[in-house]
Write a protein that holds these residues in place. Sequence first.
Motif, mmCIF file in Angstrom:
data_model
loop_
_atom_site.group_PDB
_atom_site.id
_atom_site.type_symbol
_atom_site.label_atom_id
_atom_site.label_comp_id
_atom_site.label_asym_id
_atom_site.label_seq_id
_atom_site.Cartn_x
_atom_site.Cartn_y
_atom_site.Cartn_z
ATOM 1 N N TRP A 186 -16.925 11.715 21.495
ATOM 2 C CA TRP A 186 -16.273 11.345 22.747
ATOM 3 C C TRP A 186 -15.715 12.540 23.522
ATOM 4 C CZ3 TRP A 186 -13.010 6.238 21.972
ATOM 5 C CH2 TRP A 186 -13.865 5.213 21.559
ATOM 6 N N THR A 187 -15.333 13.597 22.821
ATOM 7 C CA THR A 187 -14.702 14.732 23.499
ATOM 8 C C THR A 187 -15.442 16.051 23.316
ATOM 9 O OG1 THR A 187 -13.275 15.440 21.659
ATOM 10 C CG2 THR A 187 -12.453 13.649 23.061
ATOM 11 N N GLY A 188 -16.276 16.147 22.289
ATOM 12 C CA GLY A 188 -16.952 17.402 21.995
ATOM 13 C C GLY A 188 -16.152 18.342 21.120
ATOM 14 N N LEU A 189 -14.948 17.932 20.701
ATOM 15 C CA LEU A 189 -14.062 18.808 19.941
ATOM 16 C C LEU A 189 -14.270 18.672 18.429
ATOM 17 C CD1 LEU A 189 -10.738 18.190 21.914
ATOM 18 C CD2 LEU A 189 -12.156 20.260 21.999
ATOM 19 N N PRO A 190 -14.415 19.793 17.713
ATOM 20 C CA PRO A 190 -14.457 19.744 16.252
ATOM 21 C C PRO A 190 -13.037 19.670 15.700
ATOM 22 C CG PRO A 190 -14.718 22.009 16.975
ATOM 23 C CD PRO A 190 -14.616 21.173 18.228
ATOM 24 N N THR A 191 -12.844 18.915 14.641
ATOM 25 C CA THR A 191 -11.509 18.737 14.066
ATOM 26 C C THR A 191 -11.571 18.772 12.544
ATOM 27 O OG1 THR A 191 -11.771 16.328 14.072
ATOM 28 C CG2 THR A 191 -10.679 17.316 15.995
ATOM 29 N N CYS A 192 -10.398 18.862 11.932
ATOM 30 C CA CYS A 192 -10.249 18.689 10.491
ATOM 31 C C CYS A 192 -9.105 17.710 10.255
ATOM 32 C CB CYS A 192 -9.952 20.020 9.794
ATOM 33 S SG CYS A 192 -11.413 21.070 9.565
ATOM 34 N N VAL A 193 -9.177 16.977 9.131
ATOM 35 C CA VAL A 193 -8.176 15.970 8.824
ATOM 36 C C VAL A 193 -7.635 16.186 7.415
ATOM 37 C CG1 VAL A 193 -7.668 13.504 8.627
ATOM 38 C CG2 VAL A 193 -9.364 14.287 10.293
ATOM 39 N N GLY A 194 -6.313 16.215 7.302
ATOM 40 C CA GLY A 194 -5.657 16.270 6.003
ATOM 41 C C GLY A 194 -4.819 15.026 5.810
ATOM 42 N N ILE A 195 -4.863 14.452 4.613
ATOM 43 C CA ILE A 195 -4.147 13.203 4.330
ATOM 44 C C ILE A 195 -3.228 13.407 3.137
ATOM 45 C CG2 ILE A 195 -4.382 10.752 3.729
ATOM 46 C CD1 ILE A 195 -7.254 10.919 4.853
ATOM 47 N N MET A 225 0.840 -1.202 0.000
ATOM 48 C CA MET A 225 0.000 0.000 0.000
ATOM 49 C C MET A 225 0.875 1.251 0.000
ATOM 50 S SD MET A 225 -3.127 -0.871 2.591
ATOM 51 C CE MET A 225 -4.193 -2.282 2.338
ATOM 52 N N SER A 226 0.351 2.340 -0.552
ATOM 53 C CA SER A 226 1.100 3.588 -0.579
ATOM 54 C C SER A 226 1.152 4.219 0.809
ATOM 55 C CB SER A 226 0.451 4.564 -1.564
ATOM 56 O OG SER A 226 -0.885 4.823 -1.189
ATOM 57 N N ARG A 227 2.206 4.996 1.042
ATOM 58 C CA ARG A 227 2.368 5.651 2.340
ATOM 59 C C ARG A 227 1.333 6.756 2.489
ATOM 60 N NH1 ARG A 227 5.799 9.558 5.139
ATOM 61 N NH2 ARG A 227 6.454 8.662 7.128
ATOM 62 N N ALA A 228 0.756 6.857 3.663
ATOM 63 C CA ALA A 228 -0.243 7.890 3.930
ATOM 64 C C ALA A 228 -0.143 8.358 5.373
ATOM 65 C CB ALA A 228 -1.654 7.376 3.644
ATOM 66 N N LEU A 229 -0.025 9.669 5.530
ATOM 67 C CA LEU A 229 -0.035 10.285 6.849
ATOM 68 C C LEU A 229 -1.236 11.210 6.951
ATOM 69 C CD1 LEU A 229 3.739 11.259 7.207
ATOM 70 C CD2 LEU A 229 2.595 9.258 8.171
ATOM 71 N N ALA A 230 -1.824 11.257 8.111
ATOM 72 C CA ALA A 230 -2.942 12.172 8.354
ATOM 73 C C ALA A 230 -2.541 13.176 9.413
ATOM 74 C CB ALA A 230 -4.179 11.400 8.808
ATOM 75 N N LEU A 231 -2.928 14.413 9.209
ATOM 76 C CA LEU A 231 -2.737 15.458 10.219
ATOM 77 C C LEU A 231 -4.119 15.870 10.693
ATOM 78 C CD1 LEU A 231 -2.652 18.763 10.868
ATOM 79 C CD2 LEU A 231 -0.921 17.278 11.855
ATOM 80 N N ILE A 232 -4.413 15.612 11.950
ATOM 81 C CA ILE A 232 -5.688 16.004 12.531
ATOM 82 C C ILE A 232 -5.435 17.064 13.589
ATOM 83 C CG2 ILE A 232 -5.607 14.049 14.161
ATOM 84 C CD1 ILE A 232 -8.708 14.088 14.087
ATOM 85 N N ASP A 233 -6.230 18.119 13.553
ATOM 86 C CA ASP A 233 -6.078 19.150 14.579
ATOM 87 C C ASP A 233 -7.438 19.683 14.986
ATOM 88 O OD1 ASP A 233 -6.762 20.714 12.406
ATOM 89 O OD2 ASP A 233 -5.312 22.278 12.848
ATOM 90 N N GLY A 234 -7.460 20.254 16.187
ATOM 91 C CA GLY A 234 -8.686 20.821 16.727
ATOM 92 C C GLY A 234 -8.944 22.201 16.154
#
Length: 258
Positions: free
Chosen positions: A132-141, A1-10
């Motif tokens: 689970w936490t109430g926090l909104p986030t965004c994810v970049g891959i 599989m190809s390499r994939a990193l995700a950056l998730i932040d609040g």
Amino acid sequence: MSRALALIDGNSFYCSCERVFDPKLSGVPVIVLSNNDGCAIARTAEAKALGIRMGEPYFKIRDLCRRQRVRVFSSNYALYGDMSARANTVYRQFARDVEVYSIDESFLDLSDVRERDRIALARDLRSTVRRWTGLPTCVGIGPTKTLAKLANHIAKSIPELGGVCDLSDEAERAAWMVGISVGEVWGIGRASLARLTAMGVDTVADLRDLDPRPARASLTVVGERIIHELRGRSCLPLEIVPARRKGCAVTRSFSTCD
């Protein structure tokens, strides 16, 4: 599989933490101040719409905050640290390898997830964190850290994406790069931006297309690595970049000068 990193932040992390414990703050402009209540270091979308800038001294916006009924909070790092730990507990349910990059950002290795399943997983991750936490986030891959950060920027900027952007596909990320300012690239500071502008580099695509070796003379080895990362070649494994104490700077401001 190809390499994939995700950056998730609040999203507006400190403000979102305050909202978790006071639901009445939903839809209300909120800012959080730095040490000694010197400057605005976190702002909700509603506060940004009022023209409150990041790092703006509080004494300059005090009257505006009163007129517009902005809720103003002193920073509470014990609370934010606890909420960060809770969020990372969730992240570890979705990825084996997690790097806590800062109090509100983490990199996740999704290389073992099939490419066609990554967006669905990221959406599940966002909804689970919110539940689970109430926090909104965004994810970049993306295949590199720099591309994951760029994807996260896009996810935040384009509401239609639903908080998730995947730049795994080379043609798709090339299409995005031509319309994004080079100043949005992770690692490009003011000094580097000024040099790049003088070189005629305005977009992320322009930076990607620079010859890495000559660019090193102007941008140092950091700039060379950024170019390689924008091309999909990883130069920053998870263990290389240490966690930063984001948002813990000591700041002071004075209303008058002698």
